[in-house]
Write an enzyme that holds these catalytic residues in place. Structure first.
Site, short mmCIF file in Angstrom:
data_model
loop_
_atom_site.label_atom_id
_atom_site.label_comp_id
_atom_site.label_asym_id
_atom_site.label_seq_id
_atom_site.Cartn_x
_atom_site.Cartn_y
_atom_site.Cartn_z
N LYS A 189 -51.35 -2.07 -3.83
CA LYS A 189 -52.08 -1.20 -4.84
C LYS A 189 -53.01 -2.25 -5.27
O LYS A 189 -52.60 -3.33 -5.94
CB LYS A 189 -51.13 -0.66 -5.91
N GLU A 263 -45.76 -13.32 -9.82
CA GLU A 263 -46.79 -14.59 -10.19
C GLU A 263 -47.59 -14.30 -11.45
O GLU A 263 -48.22 -13.22 -11.38
CB GLU A 263 -47.58 -14.73 -8.82
N CYS A 298 -55.21 -18.11 -12.62
CA CYS A 298 -53.74 -18.44 -13.39
C CYS A 298 -53.63 -19.74 -13.36
O CYS A 298 -52.73 -20.02 -14.23
CB CYS A 298 -52.82 -17.43 -12.51
N GLU A 399 -52.83 -16.94 -22.57
CA GLU A 399 -53.79 -17.10 -21.45
C GLU A 399 -55.08 -16.35 -21.64
O GLU A 399 -54.98 -15.14 -22.03
CB GLU A 399 -53.20 -16.35 -20.39
#
Ligand code: NAI
Ligand code: MG
Length: 497
Positions: A189, A263, A298, A399
């Site tokens: 996806k 992750e 990330c 983040e």
């Protein structure tokens, strides 16, 4: 040529060609509903195509196609599966320039510094895992001399892979290459912001692989990602994205008792000791913070702890280097830094910058906004180096996924290790020093899945990759990861008495 498709170097033409399509059963097909959503070039605010709007019916069709194909695929000798996966890498290499241009168009990642780099390294994942088919070994167990006892590695069946938009082709490769080599069928996806480059990559691989073994759907999380996680035939989910969505995916997987790999990003510390090589550390901060990718990484070095003896010098040198980088049209060869991927991310990043100022930080804006006509609607954000904020700031705790880093002054080594670890995340960390004892001590004490001294390399095959704490669950990119995440162990006993 291993691919029978002709490369299309005009990304606008390619986006049109791929519009409105999923890849199911080896063919480009529209969504069952016929619906689509717009794909936008974030540098110009222009619609460049429409992606197929995936929903439960499309998920079901893709999973069924994968299940059908997997019956034969799991019977293909493992090294032959590997050979075909390695062949996918070669086919992708033949198309690397068109893939680079397409990803630059849909994500705003600069062609020269980012998009081409991603397209160039793509084949590496397929070459690496393609060579590991013969390593899907079992064991014999000294259980009883009269009973031949062994374990075999079997594929889990159908793997659902949910991917983000920041490095979509590479992150997809690290999931699908091992899943396929291990004998699984795969349904990917894609992220709504970057559906075309990964669709094209899968279309290229479909020239090599048996039809249906690799399928890809575009669509939004709740409408297309969620039904993939809850589909009864999916036996494993591998996900890269936000912590919030990772938790949602995990909850559904828990209800179904299927394994997940997650992750989920980070808030990676970079510690620059007073004895560090300043030039090396500054270059490391540029690379680590992924300024060329607008910080959308990330592992972004978004907390840079610098010893007070060199703090001011470091900030000055870092600012000068980022100032020298050129912001502009992602497709322009002169451009170092492109745009933020989407209006939502743009607003989020701007809000963090405003917040940092409200908290009393000093925002050192770097580089210069592009002035070219046609780019006025572009999602450009000048990179910002914050000073004067502490590790308690929201900018140091959450983040941002944008070109914003906090440089935080420290004096004491014990204190900086404590601060570096004082975070919800634990993906990556670096320390910069000439002192071996300090370096070794830090590598042991930093709570992260990936710790480096005096360098800041990116993820690559054969290096275990993944986080601790809220940064994720499970590691990727290695032989062990392939065995752990994409196979299960079966014990077989043959009674010889
Ligand atoms: P996200 O986690 O919502 O999206 C990642 C993928 O999950 C996309 O394919 C999305 O469609 C899918 N998804 C969303 N909701 C889902 C659901 N309910 N079920 C199944 N799949 C679902 O991340 P998003 O919205 O793109 O970005 C938000 C923040 O996440 C970013 O600002 C950044 O902080 C972080 N992020 C971290 C990444 C990483 O590499 N670890 C990559 C992308 C984003
Ligand atoms: Mg989201």
């Amino acid at each position: 040529m291993s691919s029978t498709l002709t490369p299309v170097l005009d990304p606008y033409a390619l986006a049109k060609e791929l519009s409105g399509k999923h890849l199911i059963g080896g063919k480009l097909v529209p969504a069952a509903s016929g619906k689509t959503f717009d794909v936008v070039n974030p540098a110009k605010g222009e619609v460049v195509g429409q992606a197929a709007y995936g929903e439960a019916a499309d998920v079901d069709a893709a999973v069924r196609a994968a299940a059908e194909a997997q019956k034969a695929w799991k019977m293909v000798p493992a090294r032959e599966r590997g050979r075909l996966v390695a062949e996918c890498g070669r086919a992708l290499t033949e198309h690397k320039e068109e893939l680079a241009r397409l990803i630059a168009l849909e994500t705003g990642k600069a062609l020269r510094t980012e998009s081409r780099v991603e397209a160039n390294v793509l084949s590496d994942a397929f070459t690496f895992f393609g060579g590991l088919g013969g390593e899907l070994k079992g064991e014999t167990v000294p259980f009883n001399p009269k009973m031949l006892t062994m374990t075999v590695r079997e594929p889990v069946g159908i793997v659902g892979a949910i991917i983000p938009w920041n490095v979509p082709m590479m992150l997809m490769a690290l999931k699908i290459a091992p899943a396929l080599v291990a004998g699984n069928g795969v349904v990917v996806k894609s992220a709504e912001e970057a559906p075309f480059c990964v669709l094209r990559a899968c279309q290229i691989m479909a020239q090599v692989l048996p039809p249906g073994i690799l399928n890809i759907l575009s669509g939004y999380g709740p409408e297309c990602g969620a039904p993939l996680v809850s589909h009864p035939k999916v036996g494993k989910i591998t996900f890269t994205g936000s912590v919030e969505t990772g938790k949602i995916v995990s909850r559904t997987a828990a209800d179904r008792l299927i394994p997940v790999t997650l992750e989920l990003g980070g808030k990676s510390p970079m510690i620059v000791m007073g004895d560090a090589d300043l030039d090396q550390a500054v270059a490391g901060a540029i690379a680590g913070m992924r300024f060329t990718r607008q910080g959308q990484s990330c592992t972004a070095a978004s907390r840079i702890f610098v010893h007070s003896s060199i703090h001011d010098q470091f900030v000055q040198a870092l600012k000068a280097k980022v100032d020298a980088m050129v912001m502009g049209d992602p497709l322009d060869e002169k451009t170092d830094i492109g745009t933020i991927v989407s209006p939502d991310q743009f607003k989020k990043v701007k809000a963090y910058i405003d917040h940092g100022v409200t908290e009393g930080g000093t925002a050192h804006s770097c580089s210069a906004m592009p002035e070219l006509e046609g780019l006025t609607k572009g999602l450009f954000v000048q990179p910002v180096i914050f000073t004067g904020l502490t590790n308690a700031s929201r900018l140091a705790r959450e983040e941002i996924f944008g070109p914003v880093t906090c440089v935080i002054k420290f004096d004491d080594y014990e204190d900086v290790i404590a601060q570096a670890n004082d975070t919800e995340f634990g993906l990556a960390a670096t320390i910069w020093t000439r002192d071996l004892r300090t370096a070794l001590d830090a590598t042991q004490r930093l709570e992260a899945g990936f710790v480096q001294v005096n360098q800041n390399l990116v993820v690559q095959p054969n290096l275990s990759y993944g986080g601790v704490k809220s940064s994720g669950l499970g590691k990727e990119a290695t032989l062990e990861a392939m065995l752990e995440h994409f196979t299960h162990k079966k014990t077989i006993i043959i009674n010889m008495a």
